[in-house]
Design a protein around this motif. Structure first.
Motif, PDB file in Angstrom:
ATOM      1  N   ALA A 180       0.801  -1.231   0.000  1.00 11.08           N
ATOM      2  CA  ALA A 180       0.000   0.000   0.000  1.00 11.08           C
ATOM      3  C   ALA A 180       0.829   1.275   0.000  1.00 11.08           C
ATOM      4  O   ALA A 180       0.283   2.358   0.168  1.00 11.08           O
ATOM      5  N   ASP A 181       2.141   1.169  -0.200  1.00  8.40           N
ATOM      6  CA  ASP A 181       2.953   2.389  -0.158  1.00  8.40           C
ATOM      7  C   ASP A 181       2.709   3.238  -1.402  1.00  8.40           C
ATOM      8  O   ASP A 181       2.055   2.809  -2.364  1.00  8.40           O
ATOM      9  N   THR A 182       3.231   4.451  -1.395  1.00  2.47           N
ATOM     10  CA  THR A 182       2.919   5.398  -2.466  1.00  2.47           C
ATOM     11  C   THR A 182       3.563   5.005  -3.784  1.00  2.47           C
ATOM     12  O   THR A 182       3.041   5.317  -4.858  1.00  2.47           O
ATOM     13  N   GLY A 183       4.695   4.303  -3.747  1.00  2.00           N
ATOM     14  CA  GLY A 183       5.274   3.808  -4.987  1.00  2.00           C
ATOM     15  C   GLY A 183       4.352   2.833  -5.693  1.00  2.00           C
ATOM     16  O   GLY A 183       4.206   2.865  -6.919  1.00  2.00           O
ATOM     17  N   VAL A 184       3.698   1.974  -4.928  1.00  2.00           N
ATOM     18  CA  VAL A 184       2.719   1.040  -5.494  1.00  2.00           C
ATOM     19  C   VAL A 184       1.524   1.812  -6.042  1.00  2.00           C
ATOM     20  O   VAL A 184       1.016   1.510  -7.132  1.00  2.00           O
ATOM     21  N   SER A 207      -1.068  18.052  -0.263  1.00  2.80           N
ATOM     22  CA  SER A 207      -0.543  17.432   0.942  1.00  2.80           C
ATOM     23  C   SER A 207       0.048  16.060   0.611  1.00  2.80           C
ATOM     24  O   SER A 207       0.915  15.952  -0.258  1.00  2.80           O
ATOM     25  N   TYR A 208      -0.399  14.978   1.271  1.00  2.00           N
ATOM     26  CA  TYR A 208       0.205  13.683   0.994  1.00  2.00           C
ATOM     27  C   TYR A 208      -0.016  13.253  -0.451  1.00  2.00           C
ATOM     28  O   TYR A 208       0.736  12.431  -0.977  1.00  2.00           O
ATOM     29  N   GLY A 209      -1.027  13.816  -1.100  1.00  2.00           N
ATOM     30  CA  GLY A 209      -1.241  13.530  -2.512  1.00  2.00           C
ATOM     31  C   GLY A 209      -0.119  14.031  -3.401  1.00  2.00           C
ATOM     32  O   GLY A 209       0.047  13.551  -4.525  1.00  2.00           O
ATOM     33  N   THR A 210       0.679  14.994  -2.909  1.00  2.00           N
ATOM     34  CA  THR A 210       1.804  15.471  -3.710  1.00  2.00           C
ATOM     35  C   THR A 210       2.876  14.396  -3.853  1.00  2.00           C
ATOM     36  O   THR A 210       3.607  14.378  -4.847  1.00  2.00           O
ATOM     37  N   LEU A 211       2.976  13.506  -2.879  1.00  4.88           N
ATOM     38  CA  LEU A 211       3.966  12.438  -2.991  1.00  4.88           C
ATOM     39  C   LEU A 211       3.582  11.470  -4.110  1.00  4.88           C
ATOM     40  O   LEU A 211       4.446  10.992  -4.853  1.00  4.88           O
ATOM     41  N   LEU A 212       2.293  11.200  -4.254  1.00  2.00           N
ATOM     42  CA  LEU A 212       1.838  10.367  -5.366  1.00  2.00           C
ATOM     43  C   LEU A 212       2.214  11.028  -6.693  1.00  2.00           C
ATOM     44  O   LEU A 212       2.697  10.361  -7.621  1.00  2.00           O
ATOM     45  N   HIS A 235      10.041  13.882  -0.057  1.00  2.15           N
ATOM     46  CA  HIS A 235      10.396  12.476   0.124  1.00  2.15           C
ATOM     47  C   HIS A 235      11.883  12.277   0.395  1.00  2.15           C
ATOM     48  O   HIS A 235      12.311  11.158   0.685  1.00  2.15           O
ATOM     49  N   SER A 236      12.670  13.334   0.318  1.00  2.00           N
ATOM     50  CA  SER A 236      14.089  13.197   0.638  1.00  2.00           C
ATOM     51  C   SER A 236      14.359  13.391   2.130  1.00  2.00           C
ATOM     52  O   SER A 236      15.503  13.263   2.573  1.00  2.00           O
TER      53      SER A 236
END
Length: 472
Positions: A180-184, A207-212, A235-236
């Motif tokens: 379920a991580d964002t890379g997946v 927000s967390y959607g920016t990581l996707l 993410h860094s």
């Protein structure tokens, strides 16, 4: 993550490794998504306004390393472009959390401007563990120790509690919990694109959607037409910066509140020393179990929008001996963060000695708020997660992506302005930063300046090569 000697140095720098231009993590080995069958969306009993769009499902591999193995179903929703003759394509959106329902977002009429909804099919899919996509929910065992342990014994008790909680949550939510991580989720998003038959898509993340959005740009940058990242996750960030930057951001936002209160007669603390009243409120709640952390959490959440009047009233009530109730998230954030945030970041704290160094830095950078309850809470929730993160932090590398519009408020309590600057430095050739010169978290709809900048970019797409700002 860190050895004991190296820890003290790297903890405070928050170093994370670089990554080369990322290709898809795995090949799909000839896997092809089935077309989405669209039907009427189910009614929401909590919302009297009927959904304005259509819904469907998409089956994707549970594990992208085995694309022909077991599969899971993702909920997808779409609001078709109202001006089909001038349709520009598909706009996918993710409002973060993690935990929000993006499918629900897509069929909410007022989220985007009429101009954007006229030209785009707005599409949202519930990422794994959210909404109607294999919803992750954990039991609350109760009796949780303080997440600010005062000594090795308390740290050990918290770690034991966390290990049991994470283990029970994982067992209840297998198999999706392990995938379920964002890379997946970024691989899933490309499956949605393919199922829609689109050569390229536009994406809007908050927000967390920016990581996707960032991870999709790393894997599939040439499939993006436009990318908006509002209030970005960096993410860094290593463990030290994950905690320290957020602690500093929470204090910075609190100072903005104090300045507003000094000049605003309707503030409950107007005419008083705001900082002194705040210290009194903290002292009044210090002896009551969880009362102080709940007060700090309430204040932090009031700084999101921000709702200054409510924040002032909450502090006044706490200082008078009546601590307010904590503001709660309405989705499954407390559960899904164990499967997502704990796998997207290396938040493993190995010992009380390491914790002490980290917590001292939180307090140094955020003495007013005593650190950020958001960053601290996520790190301590991950205390019981075993093994390295499946989607470890790294520097952003997106040379195949189009020019990206970054937005961030200068005084964001949740995703620090420093994180937007860090992302901008990691990808200077194809990012433009719009700074909202005010407070709060999530800024695209703050005023005419921010909204029109986003609309112009999505509709063109064109964005100035030079950074610019919008007044508060």
């Amino acid at each position: 993550m860190w050895g004991t000697v190296l820890a003290s140095a790297l903890l405070l720098t928050g170093a994370a490794p670089a990554v080369a231009d990322a290709a898809p993590a795995v090949a799909d080995a000839g896997w092809t998504p089935a077309p989405i069958v669209w039907t009427a969306c189910p009614a929401d009993p909590d919302n009297p306004t009927p959904p304005d769009g259509e819904c469907g499902t998409l089956r994707v591999p549970l594990d992208w390393r085995s694309p022909h193995g077991p599969s899971i179903s993702l909920a997808v929703a779409r609001h078709r472009a109202t001006d089909s003759a001038h349709r520009l394509g598909v706009l996918l959106a993710d409002f973060g959390g993690p935990g929000s329902s993006n499918a629900e977002l897509a069929v909410t009429p007022s989220v985007f401007s009429p101009e954007v909804r006229a030209r785009f099919d707005v599409v949202g899919f519930d990422v794994r563990g959210t909404g109607r996509s294999e919803f992750i929910e954990c039991d609350d065992p109760g009796g949780a120790p303080s997440d600010e342990p005062a000594g090795p014994a308390e740290f050990a008790a918290l770690r034991t509690y966390s290990e049991k909680k994470v283990s029970a949550c994982r067992a209840r939510n297998l198999p999706v919990f392990d995938h379920a991580d964002t890379g997946v989720n970024a691989q899933d998003m490309d499956a949605v694109r393919r199922a829609l038959g689109e050569a390229r898509i536009s994406f809007f993340g908050i927000s967390y959607g920016t990581l996707l959005g960032q991870q999709y740009a790393e894997k599939h940058g040439d499939r993006l037409r436009a990318l908006v990242l509002d209030s970005s996750i960096d993410h860094s960030a290593g463990l030290g910066r994950f905690l320290g930057d957020r602690a500093a951001a929470a204090d910075d936002a609190f100072r903005q509140f104090a300045a507003w209160c000094d000049r605003t007669t309707t503030c409950a603390l107007h005419g008083q020393d705001v900082f002194a009243v705040w210290e009194k409120a903290l002292a009044m709640t210090a002896g009551v179990p969880r009362a102080q952390s709940e007060l700090r959490d309430r204040v932090l959440k009031d700084m999101y929008r921000p709702v200054w009047d409510d924040l002032g009233q909450a502090i006044a009530e706490a200082a008078a001996g009546n601590p307010p109730m904590t503001a709660q998230f309405s989705y499954n954030y407390d559960s899904i963060r164990l499967a997502v945030v704990c796998q997207d970041f290396d938040l493993r704290i190995r010992s009380f000695a390491q914790y002490s160094v980290l917590h001292a830095e939180e307090l140094r950078r955020g003495p007013l708020m005593r650190g950020s309850t958001l960053g601290h809470g996520e790190a301590m929730a991950c205390l019981g997660v075993q093994g390295p993160p499946s989607n470890p932090p790294h520097r952003l590398s997106i040379p195949r992506a189009p020019r990206i519009l970054l937005l961030n408020s200068r005084h964001d309590p949740a995703t620090p302005y420093a994180w937007a600057l860090a992302i901008h430095r990691q990808a200077p050739a194809n990012t433009t930063l719009l700074t909202y010169e005010g407070s709060g978290h999530g800024v695209f709809d703050r005023n005419t300046c921010t909204r029109s900048a986003v609309d112009r970019y999505l509709l063109a797409p064109a964005v100035p090569e030079h950074d610019f700002s919008c007044p508060a």
